[in-house]
Design a protein around this motif. Structure first.
Motif, PDB file in Angstrom:
ATOM      1  N   TYR A 260     -74.670 -21.643 -60.611  1.00  0.00           N
ATOM      2  CA  TYR A 260     -76.079 -22.037 -59.919  1.00  0.00           C
ATOM      3  C   TYR A 260     -75.876 -22.847 -58.514  1.00  0.00           C
ATOM      4  CZ  TYR A 260     -80.340 -24.718 -59.795  1.00  0.00           C
ATOM      5  OH  TYR A 260     -81.542 -25.509 -59.337  1.00  0.00           O
ATOM      6  N   ALA A 261     -75.174 -23.688 -58.203  1.00  0.00           N
ATOM      7  CA  ALA A 261     -75.207 -24.298 -57.082  1.00  0.00           C
ATOM      8  C   ALA A 261     -73.775 -25.038 -56.979  1.00  0.00           C
ATOM      9  CB  ALA A 261     -76.279 -25.578 -57.011  1.00  0.00           C
ATOM     10  N   VAL A 262     -73.503 -25.446 -55.582  1.00  0.00           N
ATOM     11  CA  VAL A 262     -72.241 -26.464 -55.433  1.00  0.00           C
ATOM     12  C   VAL A 262     -72.892 -27.699 -54.945  1.00  0.00           C
ATOM     13  CG1 VAL A 262     -69.926 -26.907 -54.150  1.00  0.00           C
ATOM     14  CG2 VAL A 262     -70.547 -24.345 -54.907  1.00  0.00           C
ATOM     15  N   GLU A 263     -72.490 -28.896 -55.863  1.00  0.00           N
ATOM     16  CA  GLU A 263     -72.895 -30.299 -55.226  1.00  0.00           C
ATOM     17  C   GLU A 263     -71.687 -30.893 -55.120  1.00  0.00           C
ATOM     18  OE1 GLU A 263     -76.141 -31.416 -55.665  1.00  0.00           O
ATOM     19  OE2 GLU A 263     -76.365 -29.313 -55.780  1.00  0.00           O
ATOM     20  N   GLU A 264     -71.678 -32.212 -54.504  1.00  0.00           N
ATOM     21  CA  GLU A 264     -70.572 -32.801 -54.031  1.00  0.00           C
ATOM     22  C   GLU A 264     -70.855 -34.129 -54.719  1.00  0.00           C
ATOM     23  OE1 GLU A 264     -69.889 -33.488 -49.978  1.00  0.00           O
ATOM     24  OE2 GLU A 264     -69.211 -31.364 -49.657  1.00  0.00           O
ATOM     25  N   THR A 265     -69.778 -34.711 -55.171  1.00  0.00           N
ATOM     26  CA  THR A 265     -69.617 -36.272 -55.819  1.00  0.00           C
ATOM     27  C   THR A 265     -68.445 -36.962 -55.180  1.00  0.00           C
ATOM     28  OG1 THR A 265     -69.877 -37.589 -57.838  1.00  0.00           O
ATOM     29  CG2 THR A 265     -68.617 -35.584 -57.824  1.00  0.00           C
ATOM     30  N   THR A 266     -68.205 -38.233 -55.559  1.00  0.00           N
ATOM     31  CA  THR A 266     -66.948 -38.869 -55.276  1.00  0.00           C
ATOM     32  C   THR A 266     -66.127 -39.376 -56.478  1.00  0.00           C
ATOM     33  OG1 THR A 266     -68.306 -39.733 -53.611  1.00  0.00           O
ATOM     34  CG2 THR A 266     -65.930 -41.046 -53.874  1.00  0.00           C
ATOM     35  N   SER A 267     -64.792 -39.098 -56.435  1.00  0.00           N
ATOM     36  CA  SER A 267     -63.878 -39.340 -57.696  1.00  0.00           C
ATOM     37  C   SER A 267     -63.754 -40.994 -57.877  1.00  0.00           C
ATOM     38  CB  SER A 267     -62.853 -38.549 -57.437  1.00  0.00           C
ATOM     39  OG  SER A 267     -61.872 -39.062 -56.399  1.00  0.00           O
ATOM     40  N   VAL A 268     -63.119 -41.133 -58.634  1.00  0.00           N
ATOM     41  CA  VAL A 268     -62.648 -42.515 -59.007  1.00  0.00           C
ATOM     42  C   VAL A 268     -61.500 -42.955 -57.665  1.00  0.00           C
ATOM     43  CG1 VAL A 268     -62.992 -42.678 -61.421  1.00  0.00           C
ATOM     44  CG2 VAL A 268     -60.961 -41.835 -60.632  1.00  0.00           C
ATOM     45  N   ASP A 269     -61.036 -41.839 -57.356  1.00  0.00           N
ATOM     46  CA  ASP A 269     -59.861 -42.320 -56.333  1.00  0.00           C
ATOM     47  C   ASP A 269     -60.449 -42.055 -54.742  1.00  0.00           C
ATOM     48  OD1 ASP A 269     -57.658 -41.968 -57.875  1.00  0.00           O
ATOM     49  OD2 ASP A 269     -57.859 -39.970 -57.959  1.00  0.00           O
ATOM     50  N   GLY A 270     -61.751 -41.959 -54.572  1.00  0.00           N
ATOM     51  CA  GLY A 270     -62.572 -42.070 -53.435  1.00  0.00           C
ATOM     52  C   GLY A 270     -62.811 -40.798 -52.569  1.00  0.00           C
ATOM     53  N   LEU A 271     -62.097 -39.539 -53.354  1.00  0.00           N
ATOM     54  CA  LEU A 271     -62.141 -38.542 -52.752  1.00  0.00           C
ATOM     55  C   LEU A 271     -63.832 -37.710 -53.002  1.00  0.00           C
ATOM     56  CD1 LEU A 271     -58.742 -36.996 -54.427  1.00  0.00           C
ATOM     57  CD2 LEU A 271     -59.208 -37.838 -51.872  1.00  0.00           C
ATOM     58  N   THR A 272     -63.819 -36.907 -51.747  1.00  0.00           N
ATOM     59  CA  THR A 272     -64.837 -35.975 -52.061  1.00  0.00           C
ATOM     60  C   THR A 272     -64.516 -34.768 -53.086  1.00  0.00           C
ATOM     61  OG1 THR A 272     -65.855 -36.312 -49.655  1.00  0.00           O
ATOM     62  CG2 THR A 272     -66.288 -33.961 -50.892  1.00  0.00           C
ATOM     63  N   VAL A 273     -65.493 -34.571 -54.173  1.00  0.00           N
ATOM     64  CA  VAL A 273     -65.217 -33.638 -55.105  1.00  0.00           C
ATOM     65  C   VAL A 273     -66.383 -32.551 -54.941  1.00  0.00           C
ATOM     66  CG1 VAL A 273     -64.919 -33.155 -57.452  1.00  0.00           C
ATOM     67  CG2 VAL A 273     -64.174 -35.426 -56.271  1.00  0.00           C
ATOM     68  N   PRO A 274     -66.113 -31.402 -54.454  1.00  0.00           N
ATOM     69  CA  PRO A 274     -67.078 -30.327 -54.632  1.00  0.00           C
ATOM     70  C   PRO A 274     -67.136 -29.700 -55.998  1.00  0.00           C
ATOM     71  CG  PRO A 274     -65.501 -29.825 -53.084  1.00  0.00           C
ATOM     72  CD  PRO A 274     -65.020 -31.052 -53.944  1.00  0.00           C
ATOM     73  N   VAL A 275     -68.244 -29.775 -56.706  1.00  0.00           N
ATOM     74  CA  VAL A 275     -68.699 -29.437 -58.115  1.00  0.00           C
ATOM     75  C   VAL A 275     -69.224 -28.009 -58.020  1.00  0.00           C
ATOM     76  CG1 VAL A 275     -69.272 -30.268 -60.120  1.00  0.00           C
ATOM     77  CG2 VAL A 275     -68.418 -31.685 -58.799  1.00  0.00           C
ATOM     78  N   GLN A 276     -68.697 -26.982 -58.704  1.00  0.00           N
ATOM     79  CA  GLN A 276     -69.516 -25.649 -59.000  1.00  0.00           C
ATOM     80  C   GLN A 276     -70.176 -26.014 -60.360  1.00  0.00           C
ATOM     81  OE1 GLN A 276     -69.800 -22.512 -57.523  1.00  0.00           O
ATOM     82  NE2 GLN A 276     -71.296 -22.783 -59.022  1.00  0.00           N
ATOM     83  N   VAL A 277     -71.456 -25.878 -60.016  1.00  0.00           N
ATOM     84  CA  VAL A 277     -72.473 -26.349 -61.176  1.00  0.00           C
ATOM     85  C   VAL A 277     -72.862 -24.881 -61.817  1.00  0.00           C
ATOM     86  CG1 VAL A 277     -74.712 -27.445 -62.004  1.00  0.00           C
ATOM     87  CG2 VAL A 277     -73.284 -28.231 -60.050  1.00  0.00           C
ATOM     88  N   PHE A 278     -72.917 -24.541 -63.011  1.00  0.00           N
ATOM     89  CA  PHE A 278     -73.334 -23.185 -63.718  1.00  0.00           C
ATOM     90  C   PHE A 278     -74.615 -23.591 -64.432  1.00  0.00           C
ATOM     91  CE2 PHE A 278     -68.713 -22.857 -63.005  1.00  0.00           C
ATOM     92  CZ  PHE A 278     -68.573 -21.462 -63.026  1.00  0.00           C
ATOM     93  N   THR A 279     -75.023 -22.698 -64.879  1.00  0.00           N
ATOM     94  CA  THR A 279     -76.304 -22.839 -65.807  1.00  0.00           C
ATOM     95  C   THR A 279     -76.089 -21.947 -67.090  1.00  0.00           C
ATOM     96  OG1 THR A 279     -77.690 -21.050 -64.881  1.00  0.00           O
ATOM     97  CG2 THR A 279     -78.092 -23.239 -64.035  1.00  0.00           C
ATOM     98  N   ALA A 280     -76.689 -22.438 -68.088  1.00  0.00           N
ATOM     99  CA  ALA A 280     -76.460 -21.529 -69.451  1.00  0.00           C
ATOM    100  C   ALA A 280     -77.444 -22.119 -70.488  1.00  0.00           C
ATOM    101  CB  ALA A 280     -74.891 -21.734 -69.988  1.00  0.00           C
ATOM    102  N   LEU A 281     -77.689 -21.212 -71.377  1.00  0.00           N
ATOM    103  CA  LEU A 281     -78.747 -21.408 -72.469  1.00  0.00           C
ATOM    104  C   LEU A 281     -77.757 -21.879 -73.805  1.00  0.00           C
ATOM    105  CD1 LEU A 281     -81.418 -21.121 -73.512  1.00  0.00           C
ATOM    106  CD2 LEU A 281     -80.943 -18.797 -73.984  1.00  0.00           C
ATOM    107  N   TRP A 282     -78.324 -22.743 -74.417  1.00  0.00           N
ATOM    108  CA  TRP A 282     -77.783 -23.151 -76.072  1.00  0.00           C
ATOM    109  C   TRP A 282     -79.032 -23.753 -76.678  1.00  0.00           C
ATOM    110  CZ3 TRP A 282     -76.277 -28.051 -78.411  1.00  0.00           C
ATOM    111  CH2 TRP A 282     -75.631 -27.790 -79.456  1.00  0.00           C
TER     112      TRP A 282
END
Length: 491
Positions: A260-282
């Motif tokens: 779906y998208a790539v978002e960025e967050t910050t880890s507990v170590d202070g690093l930039t973390v690119p996150v691959q976000v998926f979508t799905a049905l349940w």
């Protein structure tokens, strides 16, 4: 609290799983972990743990520092663990910042090694009478990071460091670390190392995961998406996600899983973390999920999100997804000639498109996957592109690049490399498609306009996806051949 013994043992176990032949060499470390005492404390003898970092820039070079205490040797940034370091990786990140001035947010984990050390080196240290230290050993955990921006300025810690140098992989001064880097795929640069999933029931509800409220937990005590970090053995980020779900919620069986998208967050170590976000049905009940980690699962609607603690950006992400799932309003798209507006008789006004031909250090070109419901080229790969408004073409390219992908361009490094003169039909306005190359840029590609583009990905220009926009493929082939101009649709 310093890094726990359980955390250290987990890293050592994972490392020996990849390098079982090094068990005899790590004997002193294994003995230290089996005896009382704080194995990360500088005062622990006859040896203690230290941490170093191999920081790799966009050209595939590794950062070295000239270390004063070692007689001016060129080493990886690193040093002793402090009581405030929650993890060994955090210690390595801190030392990079202290010794070179590169902040944690300018670094991200390598997909080749993730949170595990690439190398654990046991080496002797001479006695240091000035500090009252006898001869002892260092068990050096060496982590790998990629530099997020295209370049990184360094500011040395003068008491310990007298210079910095970026060296090719085959010139890394540590032989053991050099061999491990050369045998791994560290050429990709910054890329997602975490995966999460927006799970919806196709009726406006979204499945949220309340995380544990414990020290050391990433984003503790808030609602978040299910997912987790990539492990070195994962074949893909989709495999990462499915493994994490099997561990956390084995009763959740997804359908229609897609990026779906790539978002960025910050880890507990202070690093930039690119996150691959998926979508799905349940469409199951949270009680049937078999929750093994965290506190609970809960179905929520977008209007209820602000009533609960949540991970940063979660509300905006879900509301964005929900808005895109609203029924589309049919509209009549009509191609017509633009009004002449005083132009000479017989003049046909053209639409001007700007396109970014962006190549990484490996020569791969950046393409975006168009949203299935996009008014143009749905489900096709296309360069970052847009239409000129009342502005010059280079300004249009700079604006579109930041709006669509969060990348910053400087007009001084932008070159026109190809022009496609095209028309879609005899009744549609002809188009001038300008392709510009940017020799450098700032930032990591992000999905900023998900209603148009759902993913950015790097491809070899000689092996483009079959579903590439035809004139984009034609332009890339022409650029490779050094041809500045081509035509399409005029026959």
């Amino acid at each position: 609290m310093p890094p726990s013994r359980a955390h250290i043992r987990e890293l050592v176990t994972a490392y020996l799983g990849r390098h079982p032949g090094e068990r005899p060499n790590l004997g002193p470390l294994l003995e230290a972990l089996a005896t009382p005492g704080e194995v990360t404390a500088r005062s622990t003898l006859p040896g203690h743990i230290t941490c170093s970092a191999a920081v790799i820039d966009h050209e595939g070079r590794v950062l070295h520092v000239r270390h004063n205490a070692s007689g001016g040797k060129w080493l990886l940034p690193g040093g002793h663990v402090e009581p405030a370091d929650a993890t060994l990786m955090a210690a390595a990140v801190r030392k990079v910042h202290e010794e070179t001035g590169i902040p944690p947010q300018a670094l991200c984990q390598s997909a080749a090694f993730c949170h595990e050390p690439a190398d654990i080196d046991v080496h002797p240290l001479d006695a240091n009478p000035a500090k009252g230290e006898p001869a002892h050993q260092h068990y050096d955990f060496r982590f790998v990071f990629h530099l997020v921006p295209p370049s990184g300025e360094t500011t040395v810690q003068a008491e310990e460091i007298s210079g910095t140098d970026w060296r090719p992989l085959d010139q890394v001064t540590s032989l053991t670390t050099r061999n491990k880097l050369l045998s791994a795929d560290v050429s990709a640069g910054p890329e997602p190392v975490n995966a999460s999933v927006i799970i919806h029931d196709n009726a406006g509800r979204y499945l949220l995961h309340l995380r544990d409220q414990r020290e050391g937990i990433w984003e503790p005590g808030v609602f978040a998406l299910l997912g987790g970090g990539r492990a070195p053995g994962d074949a893909s980020l989709e495999a990462t996600l499915l493994r994490e779900l099997a561990e956390e919620v084995p009763g959740v069986k997804l359908s229609g899983l897609e990026p779906y998208a790539v978002e960025e967050t910050t880890s507990v170590d202070g690093l930039t973390v690119p996150v691959q976000v998926f979508t799905a049905l349940w469409q199951g009940h949270p009680d049937s999920a078999g929750l093994r980690e965290g506190i609970l699962l809960h179905w929520s609607t977008p209007d209820m999100l602000d009533r609960s603690p949540q991970s940063p950006g979660l509300g905006d992400l879900i509301r964005r997804h929900a808005a895109q799932r609203l029924p589309a309003v049919p509209r009549l798209v009509q191609h017509h000639r633009l009004p002449a507006g005083g132009t000479p008789a017989g003049t046909e006004l053209h639409v001007v498109g700007v396109h970014l031909y962006l190549q990484d250090a490996d020569g791969r070109v950046l393409l975006g996957l168009r949203h299935p419901d996009s008014a143009y080229a749905g489900r096709l790969w296309h360069t970052l592109a847009g239409h000129c408004e009342r502005e010059d073409a280079v300004s249009s390219l700079i604006r579109e690049t930041e709006e669509e992908a969060g990348l910053i361009l400087d007009r001084e490094v932008i070159d026109l490399v190809h022009l496609v003169h095209s028309q879609d039909s005899p009744t549609a306005s002809p188009r001038i498609q300008l392709f510009f190359r940017a020799r450098s840029w700032s930032g990591v590609p992000q999905v900023r306009e998900p209603e148009r583009c759902v993913e950015w990905r790097w491809f070899s220009p000689k092996d483009l996806p079959d579903n590439t926009v035809p004139y984009t493929r034609q332009a890339i082939d022409a650029i490779l051949a050094g041809q500045p101009y081509s035509e399409m649709g005029w026959a």
